[in-house]
Design a protein around this motif. Structure first.
Motif, PDB file in Angstrom:
ATOM      1  N   GLY A  81       0.798  -1.225   0.000  1.00  0.00           N
ATOM      2  CA  GLY A  81       0.000   0.000   0.000  1.00  0.00           C
ATOM      3  C   GLY A  81       0.830   1.273   0.000  1.00  0.00           C
ATOM      4  N   ALA A  82       2.151   1.154  -0.197  1.00  0.00           N
ATOM      5  CA  ALA A  82       3.006   2.347  -0.105  1.00  0.00           C
ATOM      6  C   ALA A  82       3.139   3.065  -1.451  1.00  0.00           C
ATOM      7  CB  ALA A  82       4.397   1.937   0.395  1.00  0.00           C
ATOM      8  N   HIS A  83       3.566   4.327  -1.368  1.00  0.00           N
ATOM      9  CA  HIS A  83       3.904   5.080  -2.584  1.00  0.00           C
ATOM     10  C   HIS A  83       5.403   5.006  -2.848  1.00  0.00           C
ATOM     11  CE1 HIS A  83       0.090   6.735  -1.113  1.00  0.00           C
ATOM     12  NE2 HIS A  83      -0.170   6.919  -2.401  1.00  0.00           N
ATOM     13  N   VAL A  84       6.174   4.946  -1.755  1.00  0.00           N
ATOM     14  CA  VAL A  84       7.633   4.983  -1.862  1.00  0.00           C
ATOM     15  C   VAL A  84       8.219   3.883  -0.987  1.00  0.00           C
ATOM     16  CG1 VAL A  84       9.646   6.343  -1.088  1.00  0.00           C
ATOM     17  CG2 VAL A  84       7.844   7.448  -2.404  1.00  0.00           C
ATOM     18  N   VAL A  85       9.280   3.220  -1.482  1.00  0.00           N
ATOM     19  CA  VAL A  85      10.076   2.306  -0.653  1.00  0.00           C
ATOM     20  C   VAL A  85      11.534   2.738  -0.748  1.00  0.00           C
ATOM     21  CG1 VAL A  85      11.103  -0.007  -0.582  1.00  0.00           C
ATOM     22  CG2 VAL A  85       8.638   0.231  -0.590  1.00  0.00           C
ATOM     23  N   ALA A 106       3.423  -8.233  -5.343  1.00  0.00           N
ATOM     24  CA  ALA A 106       2.453  -9.258  -5.743  1.00  0.00           C
ATOM     25  C   ALA A 106       1.074  -8.964  -5.134  1.00  0.00           C
ATOM     26  CB  ALA A 106       2.951 -10.633  -5.310  1.00  0.00           C
ATOM     27  N   LEU A 107       1.090  -8.371  -3.923  1.00  0.00           N
ATOM     28  CA  LEU A 107      -0.159  -8.063  -3.219  1.00  0.00           C
ATOM     29  C   LEU A 107      -0.746  -6.723  -3.674  1.00  0.00           C
ATOM     30  CD1 LEU A 107      -1.591  -9.500  -0.805  1.00  0.00           C
ATOM     31  CD2 LEU A 107      -0.350  -7.947   0.718  1.00  0.00           C
ATOM     32  N   ARG A 108       0.038  -5.943  -4.369  1.00  0.00           N
ATOM     33  CA  ARG A 108      -0.352  -4.569  -4.705  1.00  0.00           C
ATOM     34  C   ARG A 108      -1.462  -4.554  -5.764  1.00  0.00           C
ATOM     35  NH1 ARG A 108       2.396   0.043  -3.828  1.00  0.00           N
ATOM     36  NH2 ARG A 108       2.165   1.799  -5.279  1.00  0.00           N
ATOM     37  N   ASP A 109      -2.371  -3.608  -5.607  1.00  0.00           N
ATOM     38  CA  ASP A 109      -3.403  -3.415  -6.621  1.00  0.00           C
ATOM     39  C   ASP A 109      -2.720  -2.996  -7.927  1.00  0.00           C
ATOM     40  OD1 ASP A 109      -5.351  -2.425  -8.265  1.00  0.00           O
ATOM     41  OD2 ASP A 109      -6.362  -1.215  -6.713  1.00  0.00           O
ATOM     42  N   PRO A 110      -2.859  -3.791  -8.986  1.00  0.00           N
ATOM     43  CA  PRO A 110      -2.138  -3.469 -10.228  1.00  0.00           C
ATOM     44  C   PRO A 110      -2.533  -2.111 -10.812  1.00  0.00           C
ATOM     45  CG  PRO A 110      -3.144  -5.653 -10.345  1.00  0.00           C
ATOM     46  CD  PRO A 110      -3.656  -5.007  -9.094  1.00  0.00           C
ATOM     47  N   SER A 111      -3.701  -1.569 -10.396  1.00  0.00           N
ATOM     48  CA  SER A 111      -4.085  -0.260 -10.943  1.00  0.00           C
ATOM     49  C   SER A 111      -3.502   0.902 -10.129  1.00  0.00           C
ATOM     50  CB  SER A 111      -5.613  -0.151 -11.002  1.00  0.00           C
ATOM     51  OG  SER A 111      -6.116  -0.150  -9.686  1.00  0.00           O
ATOM     52  N   SER A 112      -2.791   0.590  -9.024  1.00  0.00           N
ATOM     53  CA  SER A 112      -2.155   1.665  -8.230  1.00  0.00           C
ATOM     54  C   SER A 112      -1.010   2.271  -9.015  1.00  0.00           C
ATOM     55  CB  SER A 112      -1.540   1.105  -6.948  1.00  0.00           C
ATOM     56  OG  SER A 112      -2.494   0.495  -6.163  1.00  0.00           O
ATOM     57  N   PRO A 113      -0.653   3.531  -8.706  1.00  0.00           N
ATOM     58  CA  PRO A 113       0.544   4.094  -9.333  1.00  0.00           C
ATOM     59  C   PRO A 113       1.761   3.239  -8.971  1.00  0.00           C
ATOM     60  CG  PRO A 113      -0.542   5.714  -7.921  1.00  0.00           C
ATOM     61  CD  PRO A 113      -1.272   4.426  -7.741  1.00  0.00           C
ATOM     62  N   PRO A 114       2.756   3.161  -9.854  1.00  0.00           N
ATOM     63  CA  PRO A 114       3.901   2.303  -9.549  1.00  0.00           C
ATOM     64  C   PRO A 114       4.617   2.712  -8.258  1.00  0.00           C
ATOM     65  CG  PRO A 114       4.241   3.535 -11.600  1.00  0.00           C
ATOM     66  CD  PRO A 114       2.868   3.844 -11.139  1.00  0.00           C
ATOM     67  N   LEU A 115       5.031   1.698  -7.522  1.00  0.00           N
ATOM     68  CA  LEU A 115       5.789   1.922  -6.285  1.00  0.00           C
ATOM     69  C   LEU A 115       7.144   2.529  -6.663  1.00  0.00           C
ATOM     70  CD1 LEU A 115       5.986   1.359  -3.215  1.00  0.00           C
ATOM     71  CD2 LEU A 115       6.879  -0.905  -3.789  1.00  0.00           C
ATOM     72  N   ALA A 144       5.183 -10.042 -14.674  1.00  0.00           N
ATOM     73  CA  ALA A 144       3.894  -9.489 -14.232  1.00  0.00           C
ATOM     74  C   ALA A 144       4.086  -8.400 -13.176  1.00  0.00           C
ATOM     75  CB  ALA A 144       3.026 -10.603 -13.668  1.00  0.00           C
ATOM     76  N   LEU A 145       5.153  -8.521 -12.383  1.00  0.00           N
ATOM     77  CA  LEU A 145       5.319  -7.599 -11.239  1.00  0.00           C
ATOM     78  C   LEU A 145       6.129  -6.344 -11.578  1.00  0.00           C
ATOM     79  CD1 LEU A 145       6.047 -10.099  -8.300  1.00  0.00           C
ATOM     80  CD2 LEU A 145       3.868  -9.119  -9.047  1.00  0.00           C
ATOM     81  N   GLU A 146       7.024  -6.478 -12.541  1.00  0.00           N
ATOM     82  CA  GLU A 146       7.988  -5.402 -12.811  1.00  0.00           C
ATOM     83  C   GLU A 146       7.311  -4.049 -13.038  1.00  0.00           C
ATOM     84  OE1 GLU A 146      10.298  -6.134 -16.284  1.00  0.00           O
ATOM     85  OE2 GLU A 146      11.777  -4.578 -15.773  1.00  0.00           O
ATOM     86  N   GLY A 147       6.180  -4.088 -13.774  1.00  0.00           N
ATOM     87  CA  GLY A 147       5.489  -2.843 -14.125  1.00  0.00           C
ATOM     88  C   GLY A 147       4.806  -2.183 -12.933  1.00  0.00           C
ATOM     89  N   ARG A 148       4.789  -2.858 -11.785  1.00  0.00           N
ATOM     90  CA  ARG A 148       4.136  -2.248 -10.617  1.00  0.00           C
ATOM     91  C   ARG A 148       5.104  -1.363  -9.826  1.00  0.00           C
ATOM     92  NH1 ARG A 148       0.478  -7.412  -8.445  1.00  0.00           N
ATOM     93  NH2 ARG A 148      -0.324  -7.926 -10.513  1.00  0.00           N
TER      94      ARG A 148
END
Ligand SMILES: NC(=O)c1ccc[n+]([C@@H]2O[C@H](COP(=O)([O-])OP(=O)(O)OC[C@H]3O[C@@H](n4cnc5c(N)ncnc54)[C@H](O)[C@@H]3O)[C@@H](O)[C@H]2O)c1
Ligand SMILES: O=P(O)(O)OC[C@@H](O)[C@@H](O)[C@H](O)[C@H](O)CO
Length: 383
Positions: A81-85, A106-115, A144-148
């Motif tokens: 659920g974060a914006h920045v790591v 993997a748990l992140r909503d794919p429609s969220s802005p990228p982390l 599948a995950l890279e684009g998040r």
């Protein structure tokens, strides 16, 4: 806006966490030290004390901490659920935080802005190293995950010494700071980090930082330790050590000017600023902290062999850098596993094998024989 920062240690609390807080992020620290995690969760605020000329105090609020060894699921959820790591765990630890970030993606909503991911370590392109570790962990799910996520390399500069016993969560730091971050990965939406400097090409910034601040710092530490001095500011007060540090920084500056086209006068001023920072007597920084992990510091792309190899390739001088590497070979701290290993290996290994495996230099490289000479000289002293 939410940020997860891995590594709630000196720079984590004294710089990265502070600036994320100032940028308005609600902050989750993740660390493996239960004492530290409990201490952070036991306070509502902590103070970053700047010591030395112009120093002020700043209060940080709006944070919590999670022990990732005990509660990995909570960290994964926070990452999702974060914006920045961000990380400040040390370059060798990135592979241990990578699985948590991958699980968070993997748990992140794919429609969220990228982390937005930035590794704030003293290493060239540390974020790329973290990304590679994440890719390895993710295996065939990586596509599948890279684009998040988006990945930006960064150079962080602020001297944060080891904190004295009983300091609690508060941190003593120097007033100076600089945080340069690659801009292109973020497109039009860079993270909101006041005081950070977004640049198109990080290479000159990270090399200037690592090969000036960190090369000069480590040189001070290794010659200081050899002279029996504890504090960095005391080591530089010794004119013989100061002259050696100057000579090393002349060599790395010549390389940086040649390679990146830096203005020699600007680089001379940068050097002078750094030496003033090292001389800050209010900063309780020690040769043991600054010299820590000498095997890492002597590795191929690090602060000694990195610039010396490139300088040798360009026909530039490396005598002072070789002298500093010689001092690093003497560094002995029973509490530092890498120093202990270095001291064992230099006693047990053949000079050529030691040189090759510690520095990562190819035996055909012009620097190899010169480092091997220094290793042999140290082995002769020890015999
Ligand atoms: N201190 C400085 O002056 C400074 C300045 C610039 C950059 N850096 C870089 O920042 C990084 C951290 O340095 P530091 O001085 O803050 O060290 P530190 O030892 O004070 O902090 C590192 C923290 O990482 C934690 N940690 C270890 N393994 C972990 C894991 N698997 N997950 C989460 N946390 C973990 C440790 O418990 C510790 O609290 C290093 O790469 C260093 O080179 C330090
Ligand atoms: O953190 P290291 O071990 O890579 O290097 C030790 C110090 O030189 C370093 O922590 C500096 O204090 C810091 O890089 C200043 O920005």
């Amino acid at each position: 806006m939410r940020a997860v920062h891995f590594g709630a240690g000196n720079i984590g609390r004294g710089f990265v966490g502070l600036l994320l807080h100032e940028g308005g992020y609600e902050l989750t620290f993740s660390d493996v030290s239960s004492t530290l995690v409990d201490a952070i969760n036991g306070v509502k605020q902590y103070t970053v004390h700047e010591v030395g000329d112009g120093g002020t105090d700043t209060v940080v609020t709006g944070f919590r901490a999670i022990n990732s060894a005990e509660h990995p699921d909570q960290v994964i959820e926070a990452v999702a659920g974060a914006h920045v790591v961000t990380t400040a765990v040390g370059p060798t630890i990135l592979k241990f935080v990578a699985p948590l970030i991958v699980s968070g993606l993997a748990l992140r909503d794919p429609s969220s802005p990228p982390l937005q991911i930035m590794a704030c370590e003293n290493a060239i392109n540390a974020t790329d190293l973290l990304r590679e570790d994440m890719k390895t962990v993710a295996g065939n799910t990586w596509d599948a995950l890279e684009g998040r996520a988006v990945f930006a390399n960064a150079a962080v500069d602020r001297i944060v010494p080891a904190q004295p016993e009983g300091a609690g969560v508060d941190v003593t730091v120097e007033p100076f700071f600089e945080w340069a971050i690659e801009r292109p990965p973020f497109g039009d939406v860079p993270p909101n980090i006041p005081g950070a400097h977004f640049v198109d090409d990080l290479a000159p910034y990270i090399e200037r930082k690592l090969f000036t601040v960190n090369t000069g710092h480590a040189t001070t530490a290794y010659f200081g330790a050899q002279a029996g001095v504890e504090k960095i500011s005391d080591a530089l007060a010794d004119p013989a050590i100061a002259a050696k540090v100057d000579a090393v920084l002349e060599e790395t500056s010549a390389l940086l000017v040649d390679k990146h086209g830096l203005d020699p006068q600007t680089q001379a001023e940068y050097r002078a600023t750094i030496l003033r920072r090292f001389r800050n007597a209010a900063l309780p920084d020690t040769v043991w902290r600054v010299g820590r992990q000498p095997l890492r510091k002597l590795s191929r792309h690090e602060r000694f062999v990195g610039p010396a190899a490139e300088a040798a390739d360009r026909g530039l001088g490396v005598d002072a850098l070789l002298g500093a590497m010689g001092a690093a070979l003497v560094f002995d701290d029973a509490e530092d596993p890498q120093a202990v290993e270095l001291q064992r290996r230099i006693r047990e290994e053949d000079a050529a094998d030691f040189t090759g495996s510690v520095t990562g230099l190819d035996p055909a490289h012009p620097l190899f024989a010169r480092v091997q000479d220094i290793v042999e000289a140290r082995q002769a002293e020890l015999a």
